[in-house]
Design a protein around this motif. Structure first.
Motif, short mmCIF file in Angstrom:
data_model
loop_
_atom_site.label_atom_id
_atom_site.label_comp_id
_atom_site.label_asym_id
_atom_site.label_seq_id
_atom_site.Cartn_x
_atom_site.Cartn_y
_atom_site.Cartn_z
N ASN A 173 0.83 -1.21 0.00
CA ASN A 173 0.00 0.00 0.00
C ASN A 173 0.87 1.26 0.00
OD1 ASN A 173 -2.60 -1.37 0.22
ND2 ASN A 173 -1.91 -1.97 2.25
N ARG A 174 1.82 1.30 -0.91
CA ARG A 174 2.68 2.48 -1.01
C ARG A 174 1.93 3.60 -1.72
NH1 ARG A 174 7.33 2.96 1.55
NH2 ARG A 174 8.71 3.43 -0.19
N SER A 175 2.02 4.81 -1.17
CA SER A 175 1.38 5.96 -1.80
C SER A 175 2.16 6.35 -3.06
CB SER A 175 1.34 7.14 -0.83
OG SER A 175 2.66 7.60 -0.56
N GLU A 316 2.72 -6.35 23.56
CA GLU A 316 2.83 -7.00 22.25
C GLU A 316 1.48 -7.03 21.55
OE1 GLU A 316 6.53 -10.11 23.14
OE2 GLU A 316 4.45 -10.70 23.57
N PHE A 317 0.41 -7.23 22.31
CA PHE A 317 -0.93 -7.19 21.72
C PHE A 317 -1.20 -5.83 21.10
CE2 PHE A 317 -5.26 -5.68 22.23
CZ PHE A 317 -5.98 -6.61 21.49
N THR A 318 -0.90 -4.76 21.84
CA THR A 318 -1.17 -3.42 21.32
C THR A 318 -0.32 -3.12 20.08
OG1 THR A 318 0.48 -2.45 22.83
CG2 THR A 318 -1.81 -2.56 23.60
N GLU A 319 0.88 -3.69 20.02
CA GLU A 319 1.71 -3.50 18.82
C GLU A 319 1.07 -4.18 17.62
OE1 GLU A 319 6.32 -4.23 17.26
OE2 GLU A 319 5.73 -4.78 19.31
N ASN A 320 0.55 -5.39 17.83
CA ASN A 320 -0.16 -6.07 16.75
C ASN A 320 -1.41 -5.29 16.34
OD1 ASN A 320 1.72 -8.08 16.91
ND2 ASN A 320 0.35 -9.66 17.71
N PHE A 321 -2.13 -4.78 17.32
CA PHE A 321 -3.34 -4.01 17.07
C PHE A 321 -3.03 -2.80 16.17
CE2 PHE A 321 -6.56 -0.88 17.97
CZ PHE A 321 -7.73 -1.59 18.21
N LYS A 326 -2.92 0.07 10.79
CA LYS A 326 -2.22 0.73 9.68
C LYS A 326 -2.43 0.00 8.37
CE LYS A 326 2.47 2.00 8.22
NZ LYS A 326 3.92 1.95 8.58
N ILE A 327 -2.36 -1.34 8.39
CA ILE A 327 -2.51 -2.11 7.16
C ILE A 327 -3.90 -1.90 6.54
CG2 ILE A 327 -2.79 -4.46 6.27
CD1 ILE A 327 -0.44 -5.32 7.93
#
Length: 479
Positions: A173-175, A316-321, A326-327
């Motif tokens: 998803n590069r702009s 680690e959960f919040t990092e995955n979240f 973003k994706i």
């Protein structure tokens, strides 16, 4: 015989011979390395052309004579009329035209040797002994294009690999601006690396596949500044710096040069040789291109995988979240989850007049086991409101993806994740249980006095009271 020998025998310089060839008056054979080889018929044709050109016969008429569209007699009569009408035309040309007419020569039977002067005046003679040998060239636009394509693919793959390993960038998803940056960096990489390869090995990976090499006429490699200059001209005149329409235009021009046997501007004074034209080289090219493109696709799928897997701490959960937020570009009304699992809410003037349940994200509750997250849940309870209730599908998607256990098949993992996000976007206010990617999901929704729409639940009019209750829980198996 080679072109240098033809220059001596016909007193015709190389540029003129190239011009005749471009106009279709000559068609010398070519060796594997692009050398022109002339036979006796070519030599005779050059002399005929030189003779008639001395009578100022046009190139168009020479083409017509060669293709039997005109007779020599008609051309000479027209030429005689032209010469006669011009006062400054030489008497010698007139006499020669008359003589040729008297002999009743045809273009096919014309013997130019008996009419041409055996020598040239000293001031018109060219020192052909000092003319260099013709440098070999590869006039094969398809091989040259795919060799260049393979080299560019290597550079862009290396750049993407560096981006993924150092910054973990989303390559899918590069702009537009980032794609432009990728293109500029790739060309800069090519401009620096390719001259080194030409200096050390006289070839590049793409050229190596097709048996091509670039060197001086004596077989010595180019110096770095020569390779740099060549690569810069390739980018400028051959690729148009990859500017879409400009690039297409330069590619068409380069293709036509090859087809017409013209030397590319960046290959002047350079020997461009080919080892062979084995068909297996095309097979090797296809296999290696598939590998390079597979690496790029693999990087995209690897980026999609959660940064943390297995047993997860809250951080680690919040990092995955945040990774999946973003994706999938899920805005969550500007809310972001901090590493402590608390919501970071920037100031929004809408918070001053919108109901609390609209502006405030749900509080996440963590169920822990041995210090690791076993389940994440939230509860929604809205009563007696005349404002809509926001659908919580985005939160449900991100919680589930943050807890998921990816399958070994990365493509299948991405497919199931996409379907989950799409399902929650349309069915967040329905009750159901499911298991997706190792996550048990239980969504229990009960409401009254509301009607469901795509992205929120609207209160019914003329209803004195209403309520909306939702309990969502996503849990994962802990070994």
């Amino acid at each position: 015989m080679k072109i240098k020998d033809v220059e001596k025998l016909t007193h015709t310089d190389r540029a003129t011979l190239y011009y005749y060839e471009k106009e279709g008056l000559l068609a010398p054979q070519r060796t594997e390395n692009g050398y022109r080889i002339y036979n006796t018929e070519d030599l005779s044709a050059i002399k005929k052309i030189r003779l008639l050109r001395s009578l100022q016969v046009s190139i168009e008429d020479l083409k017509a004579l060669k293709n039997d569209e005109l007779t020599l007699s008609s051309v000479l009569k027209n030429q005689l009329a032209l010469l006669s009408s011009e006062e400054k035309k030489s008497q010698e040309s007139k006499e020669l035209c008359l003589k040729l007419l008297t002999q009743e020569e045809t273009f096919q039977t014309l013997s130019p040797d008996q009419y041409l002067h055996p020598g040239e005046p000293p001031h018109q003679m060219k020192d052909f002994e000092d003319y260099p040998e013709e440098l070999p060239q590869v006039y094969d636009p398809i091989r040259r294009f795919f060799a260049r394509f393979f080299d560019y693919t290597i550079y862009i793959t290396l750049w993407y690999l560096a981006l993924y390993l150092t910054l973990r960038i989303d390559l899918q998803n590069r702009s537009f601006l980032y794609l432009l940056l990728d293109q500029m960096v790739t060309m800069a990489l090519m401009l620096v690396v390719e001259p080194v390869l030409l200096t050390l090995y006289k070839t590049t990976p793409g050229k190596k596949i097709f048996g091509l090499r670039i060197e001086h006429s004596d077989g010595t490699p180019l110096q770095y500044h020569e390779g740099f200059s060549r690569t810069f001209l390739v980018l400028l005149e051959g690729m148009g710096f990859l500017v879409p329409l400009v690039s297409l235009f330069t590619l068409i021009i380069s293709y036509n040069r090859c087809i017409q046997g013209e030397i590319q501007p960046w290959d002047k004074n350079i020997a461009y040789r080919i080892k062979d034209r084995n068909a297996l080289r095309g097979v090797l090219f296809a296999v290696l291109c598939t590998i390079l493109l597979s690496i790029t696709v693999l990087l995209q799928y690897l980026y999609f995988m959660p940064p943390n897997r297995g047993n997860l701490t809250v951080e680690e959960f919040t990092e995955n979240f945040s990774h999946y937020q973003k994706i999938y570009n899920l805005p969550l009304n500007g809310k972001r989850l901090k590493s402590s699992a608390a919501w970071e809410s920037p100031y929004d003037f809408r918070d001053l007049y919108l109901p609390h349940h609209v502006t405030t994200p749900p509080n996440l509750t963590f169920t822990m086991k041995n210090g690791y997250v076993e389940a994440v849940s939230f509860d929604i309870d809205v009563r007696d409101t005349d404002f809509y209730v926001y659908h919580y599908g985005e939160y449900m998607s991100l919680i589930s993806l943050a807890l998921m256990t990816p399958e070994w098949n990365l493509a299948t993992t991405r497919e199931k994740a996409d379907k989950l996000v799409d399902y929650f976007s349309w069915n967040s206010s329905s009750s159901y249980t499911m298991n997706v990617l190792g996550v048990d999901i239980d969504n229990d929704v009960l409401f009254e006095g509301f009607e469901e729409t795509h992205n929120h639940t609207m209160p019914l009019r003329d209803v004195e009271s209403n309520f909306y209750r939702q309990k969502f829980i996503a849990s994962k198996y802990l070994p």
